[in-house]
Design a protein around this motif. Structure first.
Motif, short mmCIF file in Angstrom:
data_model
loop_
_atom_site.label_atom_id
_atom_site.label_comp_id
_atom_site.label_asym_id
_atom_site.label_seq_id
_atom_site.Cartn_x
_atom_site.Cartn_y
_atom_site.Cartn_z
N GLU A 86 33.29 78.72 18.77
CA GLU A 86 34.03 78.18 19.92
C GLU A 86 35.43 77.73 19.50
OE1 GLU A 86 31.41 75.16 21.27
OE2 GLU A 86 30.12 76.54 22.39
N LEU A 87 35.54 77.06 18.36
CA LEU A 87 36.85 76.60 17.88
C LEU A 87 37.72 77.80 17.52
CD1 LEU A 87 38.81 74.39 17.00
CD2 LEU A 87 37.65 74.35 14.77
N LEU A 88 37.13 78.79 16.87
CA LEU A 88 37.87 80.00 16.52
C LEU A 88 38.42 80.68 17.78
CD1 LEU A 88 38.76 82.36 14.69
CD2 LEU A 88 36.44 83.27 14.91
N THR A 89 37.59 80.83 18.78
CA THR A 89 38.00 81.51 20.01
C THR A 89 39.12 80.75 20.71
OG1 THR A 89 35.75 82.39 20.26
CG2 THR A 89 37.18 82.44 22.20
N GLU A 90 38.98 79.44 20.78
CA GLU A 90 40.00 78.61 21.41
C GLU A 90 41.33 78.70 20.65
OE1 GLU A 90 40.79 73.83 21.95
OE2 GLU A 90 38.74 74.58 22.11
N THR A 91 41.25 78.68 19.33
CA THR A 91 42.46 78.75 18.50
C THR A 91 43.12 80.12 18.58
OG1 THR A 91 41.50 77.14 16.96
CG2 THR A 91 43.36 78.44 16.15
N ALA A 92 42.30 81.15 18.63
CA ALA A 92 42.82 82.52 18.61
C ALA A 92 43.41 82.97 19.93
CB ALA A 92 41.69 83.49 18.20
N GLU A 93 42.99 82.38 21.04
CA GLU A 93 43.39 82.90 22.35
C GLU A 93 44.90 83.01 22.53
OE1 GLU A 93 42.32 82.44 27.08
OE2 GLU A 93 41.69 80.88 25.67
N PRO A 94 45.71 81.97 22.28
CA PRO A 94 47.16 82.15 22.49
C PRO A 94 47.78 83.14 21.52
CG PRO A 94 46.69 80.00 21.51
CD PRO A 94 45.38 80.59 21.91
N VAL A 95 47.26 83.21 20.31
CA VAL A 95 47.80 84.15 19.32
C VAL A 95 47.52 85.58 19.75
CG1 VAL A 95 47.70 84.89 16.90
CG2 VAL A 95 47.45 82.46 17.47
N LEU A 96 46.31 85.84 20.20
CA LEU A 96 45.94 87.20 20.57
C LEU A 96 46.51 87.60 21.93
CD1 LEU A 96 42.27 87.46 19.25
CD2 LEU A 96 44.45 87.92 18.10
N THR A 97 46.67 86.65 22.81
CA THR A 97 47.33 86.96 24.09
C THR A 97 48.78 87.36 23.86
OG1 THR A 97 45.88 85.43 25.29
CG2 THR A 97 47.96 86.06 26.35
N ALA A 98 49.46 86.65 22.95
CA ALA A 98 50.84 87.01 22.62
C ALA A 98 50.91 88.38 21.97
CB ALA A 98 51.45 85.95 21.70
N LEU A 99 49.94 88.68 21.11
CA LEU A 99 49.90 90.00 20.47
C LEU A 99 49.66 91.09 21.51
CD1 LEU A 99 49.98 91.67 17.87
CD2 LEU A 99 47.52 91.25 17.62
N ARG A 100 48.75 90.83 22.46
CA ARG A 100 48.51 91.79 23.54
C ARG A 100 49.79 92.06 24.32
NH1 ARG A 100 46.16 90.33 28.46
NH2 ARG A 100 47.71 88.65 28.33
N ASP A 101 50.55 91.00 24.59
CA ASP A 101 51.78 91.16 25.35
C ASP A 101 52.82 91.99 24.59
OD1 ASP A 101 50.63 89.67 27.33
OD2 ASP A 101 51.67 87.80 26.81
N ARG A 102 52.85 91.84 23.27
CA ARG A 102 53.80 92.63 22.46
C ARG A 102 53.39 94.09 22.37
NH1 ARG A 102 53.53 88.14 19.07
NH2 ARG A 102 52.31 89.25 17.50
#
Length: 204
Positions: free
Chosen positions: A35-51
């Motif tokens: 759960e902590l990993l998913t919460e931490t990763a979400e903004p990083v991976l969303t930004a990567l998706r946008d790029r």
């Protein structure tokens, strides 16, 4: 009953496939970590998706299967996208390869025996020795590739997230014509940077 419990992660097959053990839903420490990993990763991976404008995924190894805990979907109408909670086989997915490359060979063999190595496409690796050789390549280059091995006309790249207490990886999935082979190292480096950023945030 066991099949239903396994689908909901209350039990999982043991490494030898002969028995069952408590699954992720009962392992409070692992569940909190995911759960902590998913919460931490979400903004990083969303930004990567946008790029990249392609689908970005986070997966963990739950017993003998890859489970998607986060999926940031591509904006394209034609896209490759798993569902959160979807479970995949380790031998045909880039996420599975990336995580298995971190495990000892005997553990990988045990995992492969549980579900076998069914051919998802004509390109799927179905021989354990060939799969172990593939994992050597993953370790050498630093990323895993699924080239139409899980889905025809689909390509997926994955890298492991370092310094965790459990196997986890991030990936990018796209139709193969939007991710030509010459782009693979470029995309892989962006994935590596994202994985390192997630690891740093978790350790801060």
């Amino acid at each position: 009953y066991l099949t239903a419990l396994e689908a909901r992660h209350y039990v999982e097959r043991s490494p030898d496939g002969a028995n069952y053990q408590l699954g992720l839903a009962f392992r409070a420490h692992d569940r909190r970590g995911v759960e902590l990993l998913t919460e931490t990763a979400e903004p990083v991976l969303t930004a990567l998706r946008d790029r990249l404008t392609e689908t970005v995924n986070l997966g963990v190894l739950d017993g003998s299967r890859v489970i998607h805990t986060l999926v940031a979907e591509s904006p394209y109408m034609m896209r490759l996208a798993a569902r959160v909670g979807e479970r995949g086989l380790v031998h045909s997915t880039a996420l599975g390869k990336a995580m298995c490359a971190e495990l000892p060979s005997d553990k990988v063999r045990s995992i492969l025996k549980i579900h076998g190595m069914p051919a998802r496409t004509e390109a799927t690796i179905t021989d354990p020795e060939a799969y172990l050789e593939e994992l050597e390549r993953v370790r050498a280059q630093g990323w895993a590739v699924d080239d139409e091995e899980n889905q025809v006309a689909g390509r997926c790249l994955a890298v492991v997230i370092p310094s965790l207490d459990f196997p986890a990886a991030v990936s990018v999935s796209a139709p193969i014509d939007r991710m030509p082979s010459e782009q693979v190292p470029v995309v892989a480096k962006q994935l590596q940077r994202a994985a390192q950023t997630i690891a740093r945030k978790l350790s801060a």
